[in-house]
Write a protein that holds these residues in place. Sequence first.
Motif, mmCIF file in Angstrom:
data_model
loop_
_atom_site.group_PDB
_atom_site.id
_atom_site.type_symbol
_atom_site.label_atom_id
_atom_site.label_comp_id
_atom_site.label_asym_id
_atom_site.label_seq_id
_atom_site.Cartn_x
_atom_site.Cartn_y
_atom_site.Cartn_z
ATOM 1 N N SER A 67 53.845 78.397 41.932
ATOM 2 C CA SER A 67 54.904 77.950 41.023
ATOM 3 C C SER A 67 56.275 77.927 41.711
ATOM 4 O O SER A 67 57.156 77.186 41.286
ATOM 5 N N GLU A 68 56.440 78.673 42.792
ATOM 6 C CA GLU A 68 57.693 78.647 43.539
ATOM 7 C C GLU A 68 57.932 77.290 44.204
ATOM 8 O O GLU A 68 59.057 76.924 44.493
ATOM 9 N N THR A 87 46.949 85.761 39.360
ATOM 10 C CA THR A 87 48.370 85.758 39.001
ATOM 11 C C THR A 87 49.271 85.662 40.214
ATOM 12 O O THR A 87 50.254 84.914 40.216
ATOM 13 N N GLU A 88 48.950 86.393 41.271
ATOM 14 C CA GLU A 88 49.781 86.359 42.480
ATOM 15 C C GLU A 88 49.805 84.953 43.086
ATOM 16 O O GLU A 88 50.876 84.426 43.416
ATOM 17 N N THR A 120 55.301 77.006 33.251
ATOM 18 C CA THR A 120 54.785 78.364 33.120
ATOM 19 C C THR A 120 53.438 78.498 33.835
ATOM 20 O O THR A 120 52.754 77.504 34.089
ATOM 21 N N ILE A 121 53.073 79.725 34.119
ATOM 22 C CA ILE A 121 51.783 80.006 34.750
ATOM 23 C C ILE A 121 50.657 79.547 33.828
ATOM 24 O O ILE A 121 49.642 79.014 34.286
ATOM 25 N N ALA A 163 49.102 82.091 41.597
ATOM 26 C CA ALA A 163 49.768 81.169 40.665
ATOM 27 C C ALA A 163 51.286 81.319 40.743
ATOM 28 O O ALA A 163 52.018 80.326 40.720
ATOM 29 N N ASN A 164 51.763 82.547 40.860
ATOM 30 C CA ASN A 164 53.211 82.769 40.997
ATOM 31 C C ASN A 164 53.745 82.165 42.289
ATOM 32 O O ASN A 164 54.810 81.555 42.301
ATOM 33 N N LYS A 165 53.001 82.319 43.385
ATOM 34 C CA LYS A 165 53.434 81.740 44.657
ATOM 35 C C LYS A 165 53.462 80.222 44.583
ATOM 36 O O LYS A 165 54.402 79.581 45.061
#
Length: 97
Positions: free
Chosen positions: A24-25, A17-18, A2-3, A20-22
Amino acid sequence: MTIETLRQVPLFESLDTEAANKLSEFLVTRECEPHKTLFRAGDAGDAMFIIERGRVRISVQARDGHELTLAELGRGEFFGEMALLDGQPRSANATTL
């Protein structure tokens, strides 16, 4: 992962957030049995690891042949980043506990 777990790692805690989401990919989850060797000193360093649960022992082989524990790492800690940064082979062993 998870983030929130990713942000527990000091290296990534300030990511928005952006970002961290990238990031996590690119993460791949690995489930490991106890006493599994993740890498050995001298191996090529092509990944870093973040511990989501469990523990990992970082060790080297001493001159007398015994294994010397340098650290035991747990949740939220990371390892293996040096080989990615300096391009050199792994300097230690990593084994799951």
